[in-house]
Design an enzyme around this catalytic site. Structure first.
Site, PDB file in Angstrom:
ATOM      1  N   ALA A  35     -12.297   6.602 -10.804  1.00  0.00           N
ATOM      2  CA  ALA A  35     -11.683   5.415 -11.387  1.00  0.00           C
ATOM      3  C   ALA A  35     -10.161   5.519 -11.308  1.00  0.00           C
ATOM      4  CB  ALA A  35     -12.125   5.256 -12.844  1.00  0.00           C
ATOM      5  N   GLU A  86       0.499  -8.729  14.671  1.00  0.00           N
ATOM      6  CA  GLU A  86      -0.162  -7.654  15.417  1.00  0.00           C
ATOM      7  C   GLU A  86      -1.665  -7.904  15.506  1.00  0.00           C
ATOM      8  OE1 GLU A  86      -1.189  -3.915  13.143  1.00  0.00           O
ATOM      9  OE2 GLU A  86       0.655  -4.456  12.103  1.00  0.00           O
ATOM     10  N   CYS A 120       3.830  -3.993  11.800  1.00  0.00           N
ATOM     11  CA  CYS A 120       4.251  -4.858  10.701  1.00  0.00           C
ATOM     12  C   CYS A 120       5.679  -5.375  10.837  1.00  0.00           C
ATOM     13  CB  CYS A 120       4.108  -4.106   9.375  1.00  0.00           C
ATOM     14  SG  CYS A 120       2.429  -3.538   9.038  1.00  0.00           S
ATOM     15  N   THR A 162      -6.488  -0.570   1.536  1.00  0.00           N
ATOM     16  CA  THR A 162      -5.100  -0.961   1.798  1.00  0.00           C
ATOM     17  C   THR A 162      -5.019  -2.146   2.764  1.00  0.00           C
ATOM     18  OG1 THR A 162      -4.802   0.607   3.643  1.00  0.00           O
ATOM     19  CG2 THR A 162      -4.313   1.400   1.418  1.00  0.00           C
ATOM     20  N   SER A 212       2.194   8.709   9.044  1.00  0.00           N
ATOM     21  CA  SER A 212       2.654   7.356   8.793  1.00  0.00           C
ATOM     22  C   SER A 212       3.589   7.303   7.591  1.00  0.00           C
ATOM     23  CB  SER A 212       1.450   6.427   8.572  1.00  0.00           C
ATOM     24  OG  SER A 212       1.868   5.085   8.475  1.00  0.00           O
ATOM     25  N   HIS A 250       8.657  -3.382   2.651  1.00  0.00           N
ATOM     26  CA  HIS A 250       7.340  -3.581   3.244  1.00  0.00           C
ATOM     27  C   HIS A 250       6.347  -2.767   2.417  1.00  0.00           C
ATOM     28  CE1 HIS A 250       3.932  -3.611   5.842  1.00  0.00           C
ATOM     29  NE2 HIS A 250       4.024  -2.320   6.093  1.00  0.00           N
ATOM     30  N   LYS A 259       7.656   4.845  -4.572  1.00  0.00           N
ATOM     31  CA  LYS A 259       8.227   6.066  -4.021  1.00  0.00           C
ATOM     32  C   LYS A 259       9.438   5.759  -3.140  1.00  0.00           C
ATOM     33  CE  LYS A 259       3.835   8.620  -4.006  1.00  0.00           C
ATOM     34  NZ  LYS A 259       2.801   9.289  -3.166  1.00  0.00           N
ATOM     35  N   ASN A 329      -2.079  -5.635   1.618  1.00  0.00           N
ATOM     36  CA  ASN A 329      -1.104  -5.497   2.691  1.00  0.00           C
ATOM     37  C   ASN A 329      -1.364  -6.564   3.751  1.00  0.00           C
ATOM     38  OD1 ASN A 329       0.701  -4.679   4.636  1.00  0.00           O
ATOM     39  ND2 ASN A 329      -0.358  -2.791   5.154  1.00  0.00           N
ATOM     40  N   SER A 363       4.950   0.374  12.265  1.00  0.00           N
ATOM     41  CA  SER A 363       4.595   1.657  12.871  1.00  0.00           C
ATOM     42  C   SER A 363       4.820   1.637  14.369  1.00  0.00           C
ATOM     43  CB  SER A 363       3.127   1.979  12.571  1.00  0.00           C
ATOM     44  OG  SER A 363       2.936   2.213  11.198  1.00  0.00           O
TER      45      SER A 363
END
Length: 463
Positions: A35, A86, A120, A162, A212, A250, A259, A329, A363
């Site tokens: 969880a 993309e 992206c 994601t 990545s 992004h 982060k 995303n 990327s």
């Protein structure tokens, strides 16, 4: 048109996302993970996804048509249209050419631009190209449209939560309320295999997750440092995190954005002298000898700077994560979904005159750090007020979506995987809950030609 157009930037924004979503808490239970793994660990709440009724063409048709309708833009007023994506369904024919069916009935075929692709980053490239066109000798006085759209899906496993879907259209021209700062943006491009799509028969990418993240953070370091140098050289001014009223990234997932904000603070820390650190970063002094290139996966550094920057994050970045957390995303539209989120989470008076930092990453890799200055004019009939008011449909639309159980979500992705590039093909997904004005796929014939129809719009022409 002999002079350089003033205050070139974004005049209007339109966003579309699917009318269905899967709840990330329920997906955690369905996938048998702990969880909070998706909701806390990734910072994601809901994820939009498409049935076999929607593709990149239908998404972009929807967002462009809705922008034209909502803002009363005549097709003849558009002089350039470029699509960043993309999500490739044809190795030759661009999505832009499909969008021309919105303009051809009006006798409008002299519209520059095609598609731009690099993970992206394509939406940012389309936007930069649109701004450059308006500022160039090629400009003919008409608006540019930069469109970013993608369907982000992953094979079953750790990366699947994601995913996401969306498209954004940005109307570009002079005298804009969101003005792009000239001559100071920074770009970083290099060759790497962190995320790529070599299998042209599949929607799923090949992902090196750890690489990545490292590439993303390294590109952020490089772009931010170059941006600071560019501002110092051009404007004779110093930059740090306090220079910006909002910082948007992004967003592959929300936790990485948090982060990243901490990463900018780390960059500011490294750029200061030891004497300055004692005064400004006294609680972080134990990291005096830290090097950026050694810190990508240093948990102690990460935790310390996350804690130090939490208040900054809550104030300057968290308001930009609404759509990312609720839709997922969106790939090329992701950064601009963050901009839209910021605009709908602030009062117009709170936005006026503010400086917004933007970090775009794709990327492979290509990245840019740039800034937007919001116009000071926030009166009742100002372009800024109009831009923000025209985004009032977004929060109600998010609430109107239909929640789909994880089992059906998974079977829908399995169907997409099985029928990817199939021809002839007749989709069988329901259109019952599609939002008004949504374009959808009706069939693909034996020659791979795609045909679309549209859900009727409301009586006032838009949602």
């Amino acid at each position: 048109m002999s002079s350089w157009p003033e205050d070139v930037g974004i005049l209007a924004l339109e966003i579309v996302f699917p009318s269905q979503y899967v709840d990330q808490t329920e997906l955690e239970q369905f996938d048998g993970v702990s969880a909070g793994k998706y909701t806390i660990g990734l910072g994601q709440q809901k994820m939009g996804f498409c049935s076999d009724r929607e593709d990149i063409n239908s998404l972009c048709l929807t967002v462009v048509q809705k922008l034209l309708e909502r803002h009363n833009i005549k097709p003849s007023e558009i002089g350039r249209l470029e699509v960043g994506t993309e999500t490739i369904i044809d190795k030759s024919k661009s999505v832009k050419t499909v969008l021309m069916q919105l303009f051809e009935p009006y006798g409008v075929t002299d519209i520059e631009g095609i598609d731009t692709t690099n993970a992206c980053y394509g939406g940012t490239a389309a936007l930069f190209n649109s701004i450059a066109w308006v500022e160039s000798s090629a400009w003919n006085g008409r608006f540019a449209l930069a469109v970013a759209g993608d369907i982000a899906v992953y094979a079953k496993g750790a990366a699947r939560p994601t995913g996401g879907v969306g498209a954004i259209a940005m109307l570009v021209g002079p005298n804009a309320p969101l003005i792009f700062d000239r001559g100071i943006r920074a770009t970083y491009v290099r060759h790497t295999y962190d995320f790529y799509k070599p299998d042209l028969t599949s929607e799923y990418p090949v992902v090196d997750g750890k690489l990545s993240i490292q590439c993303y953070l390294n590109a952020l370091d490089q772009c931010y440092q170059q941006y600071c140098k560019n501002v110092s050289k051009k404007l004779n001014s110093e930059v740090d995190i306090s220079s910006f009223d909002a910082v948007i990234f992004h967003s592959p997932y929300g936790k990485l954005v948090q982060k990243s904000l901490a990463r900018l603070v780390l960059n500011d820390y490294v750029r200061t002298t030891k004497e300055q650190r004692t005064q400004k970063f006294s609680e972080l002094i134990k990291f005096n000898n830290i090097k950026l290139e050694d810190s990508y996966f240093d948990r102690d550094v990460e935790k310390a700077f996350l804690n130090y920057s939490k208040e900054i994050f809550d104030k300057k970045t968290s308001p930009s994560l609404l759509i990312a957390s609720q839709v997922g995303n969106m790939y090329t539209p992701s950064l601009y979904g963050g901009l839209v989120s910021l605009l709908i989470n602030k009062k117009v008076s709170e936005l006026a005159g503010k400086k917004i930092a933007m970090f775009s990453y794709g990327s492979g890799l290509a990245a840019s750090f740039f800034s937007i200055t919001v116009t000071h004019n926030c009166g009742p009939s100002s372009p800024l007020q109009k831009l923000v008011s025209n985004l009032s449909y977004i929060k109600p639309l998010l609430e109107q979506r239909q929640k789909i159980e994880p089992q059906k979500f998974e079977s829908t992705l399995e169907l997409r995987q099985k029928t990817c590039h199939s021809a002839p093909y007749e989709p069988n997904g329901s259109i019952e809950n599609f939002f008004p004005g949504t374009y959808y796929l009706t069939k693909i014939d034996e020659q791979h030609r795609r045909f679309y129809d549209r859900i009727p719009v409301l009586t006032n022409g838009h949602v």
